[in-house]
Design a protein around this motif. Structure first.
Motif, PDB file in Angstrom:
ATOM      1  N   GLY A 140       0.796  -1.219   0.000  1.00 52.07           N
ATOM      2  CA  GLY A 140       0.000   0.000   0.000  1.00 52.07           C
ATOM      3  C   GLY A 140       0.829   1.270   0.000  1.00 52.07           C
ATOM      4  N   SER A 141       2.121   1.148   0.304  1.00 49.13           N
ATOM      5  CA  SER A 141       2.971   2.341   0.324  1.00 49.13           C
ATOM      6  C   SER A 141       3.491   2.657  -1.074  1.00 49.13           C
ATOM      7  N   SER A 142       3.796   3.924  -1.268  1.00 48.60           N
ATOM      8  CA  SER A 142       4.354   4.364  -2.556  1.00 48.60           C
ATOM      9  C   SER A 142       5.862   4.200  -2.532  1.00 48.60           C
ATOM     10  N   VAL A 143       6.410   3.798  -3.659  1.00 46.79           N
ATOM     11  CA  VAL A 143       7.857   3.679  -3.797  1.00 46.79           C
ATOM     12  C   VAL A 143       8.304   4.526  -4.974  1.00 46.79           C
ATOM     13  N   THR A 144       9.536   4.996  -4.899  1.00 47.10           N
ATOM     14  CA  THR A 144      10.092   5.764  -6.008  1.00 47.10           C
ATOM     15  C   THR A 144      11.213   4.957  -6.643  1.00 47.10           C
ATOM     16  N   GLU A 145      11.410   5.164  -7.919  1.00 45.49           N
ATOM     17  CA  GLU A 145      12.464   4.453  -8.634  1.00 45.49           C
ATOM     18  C   GLU A 145      13.802   4.711  -7.951  1.00 45.49           C
ATOM     19  N   GLY A 146      14.550   3.653  -7.689  1.00 44.79           N
ATOM     20  CA  GLY A 146      15.857   3.764  -7.056  1.00 44.79           C
ATOM     21  C   GLY A 146      15.830   3.610  -5.549  1.00 44.79           C
ATOM     22  N   GLN A 147      14.648   3.660  -4.941  1.00 43.27           N
ATOM     23  CA  GLN A 147      14.512   3.485  -3.495  1.00 43.27           C
ATOM     24  C   GLN A 147      14.830   2.037  -3.129  1.00 43.27           C
ATOM     25  N   THR A 148      15.583   1.811  -2.057  1.00 45.88           N
ATOM     26  CA  THR A 148      15.880   0.449  -1.614  1.00 45.88           C
ATOM     27  C   THR A 148      14.599  -0.211  -1.140  1.00 45.88           C
ATOM     28  N   ILE A 149      14.306  -1.385  -1.706  1.00 48.33           N
ATOM     29  CA  ILE A 149      13.089  -2.099  -1.332  1.00 48.33           C
ATOM     30  C   ILE A 149      13.384  -3.361  -0.520  1.00 48.33           C
ATOM     31  N   LEU A 150      14.624  -3.841  -0.595  1.00 48.61           N
ATOM     32  CA  LEU A 150      15.041  -4.986   0.204  1.00 48.61           C
ATOM     33  C   LEU A 150      16.538  -5.185   0.042  1.00 48.61           C
ATOM     34  N   ILE A 151      17.064  -6.127   0.805  1.00 49.69           N
ATOM     35  CA  ILE A 151      18.478  -6.502   0.708  1.00 49.69           C
ATOM     36  C   ILE A 151      18.521  -7.987   0.364  1.00 49.69           C
ATOM     37  N   ILE A 152      19.419  -8.345  -0.564  1.00 43.68           N
ATOM     38  CA  ILE A 152      19.667  -9.762  -0.834  1.00 43.68           C
ATOM     39  C   ILE A 152      21.115 -10.041  -0.452  1.00 43.68           C
ATOM     40  N   GLU A 153      21.274 -10.970   0.476  1.00 48.70           N
ATOM     41  CA  GLU A 153      22.612 -11.381   0.889  1.00 48.70           C
ATOM     42  C   GLU A 153      23.066 -12.505  -0.036  1.00 48.70           C
ATOM     43  N   ALA A 154      24.205 -12.288  -0.677  1.00 47.99           N
ATOM     44  CA  ALA A 154      24.778 -13.300  -1.561  1.00 47.99           C
ATOM     45  C   ALA A 154      26.265 -13.374  -1.255  1.00 47.99           C
ATOM     46  N   MET A 155      26.733 -14.536  -0.887  1.00 46.56           N
ATOM     47  CA  MET A 155      28.146 -14.769  -0.563  1.00 46.56           C
ATOM     48  C   MET A 155      28.641 -13.762   0.477  1.00 46.56           C
ATOM     49  N   LYS A 156      27.834 -13.588   1.539  1.00 48.02           N
ATOM     50  CA  LYS A 156      28.162 -12.728   2.678  1.00 48.02           C
ATOM     51  C   LYS A 156      28.276 -11.254   2.308  1.00 48.02           C
ATOM     52  N   THR A 157      27.698 -10.875   1.171  1.00 48.95           N
ATOM     53  CA  THR A 157      27.653  -9.478   0.752  1.00 48.95           C
ATOM     54  C   THR A 157      26.203  -9.032   0.757  1.00 48.95           C
ATOM     55  N   MET A 158      25.939  -7.887   1.403  1.00 49.77           N
ATOM     56  CA  MET A 158      24.584  -7.341   1.461  1.00 49.77           C
ATOM     57  C   MET A 158      24.372  -6.435   0.251  1.00 49.77           C
ATOM     58  N   ASN A 159      23.470  -6.838  -0.636  1.00 53.94           N
ATOM     59  CA  ASN A 159      23.183  -6.105  -1.868  1.00 53.94           C
ATOM     60  C   ASN A 159      21.851  -5.378  -1.723  1.00 53.94           C
ATOM     61  N   HIS A 160      21.889  -4.048  -1.703  1.00 54.23           N
ATOM     62  CA  HIS A 160      20.670  -3.255  -1.619  1.00 54.23           C
ATOM     63  C   HIS A 160      20.009  -3.259  -2.996  1.00 54.23           C
ATOM     64  N   ILE A 161      18.759  -3.693  -3.046  1.00 57.07           N
ATOM     65  CA  ILE A 161      18.042  -3.819  -4.312  1.00 57.07           C
ATOM     66  C   ILE A 161      17.097  -2.620  -4.446  1.00 57.07           C
ATOM     67  N   PRO A 162      17.290  -1.814  -5.501  1.00 60.27           N
ATOM     68  CA  PRO A 162      16.443  -0.634  -5.687  1.00 60.27           C
ATOM     69  C   PRO A 162      15.154  -0.979  -6.451  1.00 60.27           C
ATOM     70  N   ALA A 163      14.134  -0.155  -6.231  1.00 57.95           N
ATOM     71  CA  ALA A 163      12.892  -0.295  -6.996  1.00 57.95           C
ATOM     72  C   ALA A 163      13.185   0.052  -8.451  1.00 57.95           C
ATOM     73  N   PRO A 164      12.775  -0.793  -9.391  1.00 57.68           N
ATOM     74  CA  PRO A 164      13.050  -0.514 -10.805  1.00 57.68           C
ATOM     75  C   PRO A 164      12.159   0.579 -11.389  1.00 57.68           C
TER      76      PRO A 164
END
Length: 149
Positions: A99-123
């Motif tokens: 229900g919340s609004s997101v803007t392009e580029g805003q971090t929407i979640l983190i995916i940890e891959a090989m002990k690296t935290m990758n901030h995933i932006p809204a496309p």
């Protein structure tokens, strides 16, 4: 190198790296060599019913199944294999709520891959209508994560 032209020590080092990093395969390529080392991982899987995705606010038709979510034009998919974190740290509020609004580029979640935290932006910008994953859930490449309309 051996008579066959393959560096067996390199293969041993890559195999050790697989075990050390808990990866299932490694592939390297140079001008004159392409080498893939893979190992078979056996897992015991217990059937646990998956929790339902967070509901969308009234008035929005969020996908009811994973198949519908994958076909939805607003679906945001995982760019990598890893573990999803919906908040910046344990106990913190989630990045976004249905229900919340997101803007392009805003971090929407983190995916940890090989002990690296990758901030995933809204496309893209829009309204989040469905969260299709749980915090701490492992995800595959191209797995549906959210629906942004």
């Amino acid at each position: 190198m051996s008579k066959s032209g393959v560096d067996q020590e390199l293969i041993r080092q890559l195999a050790a790296l697989l075990t050390e990093t808990d990866l299932s395969e490694i592939e390297i390529e140079t001008d004159n060599l392409k080498l893939r080392v893979a190992r078979q991982i056996t897992q015991t899987v217990a059937h646990v019913p998956a929790p339902a995705p967070m509901a969308a606010p009234a008035g929005h038709a969020a996908p009811a199944t994973a198949a519908e979510a994958a076909a939805h034009p607003g679906t945001v998919t995982s760019p990598m294999v890893g573990t999803v974190y919906l908040a910046p740290e344990p106990g913190a509020p989630v990045f976004i709520q249905p229900g919340s609004s997101v803007t392009e580029g805003q971090t929407i979640l983190i995916i940890e891959a090989m002990k690296t935290m990758n901030h995933i932006p809204a496309p893209r910008s829009g309204k989040l209508t469905a969260v299709l994953v749980d915090d701490g859930q492992p995800v595959e490449f191209a797995e549906a994560l959210f629906v942004i309309e």
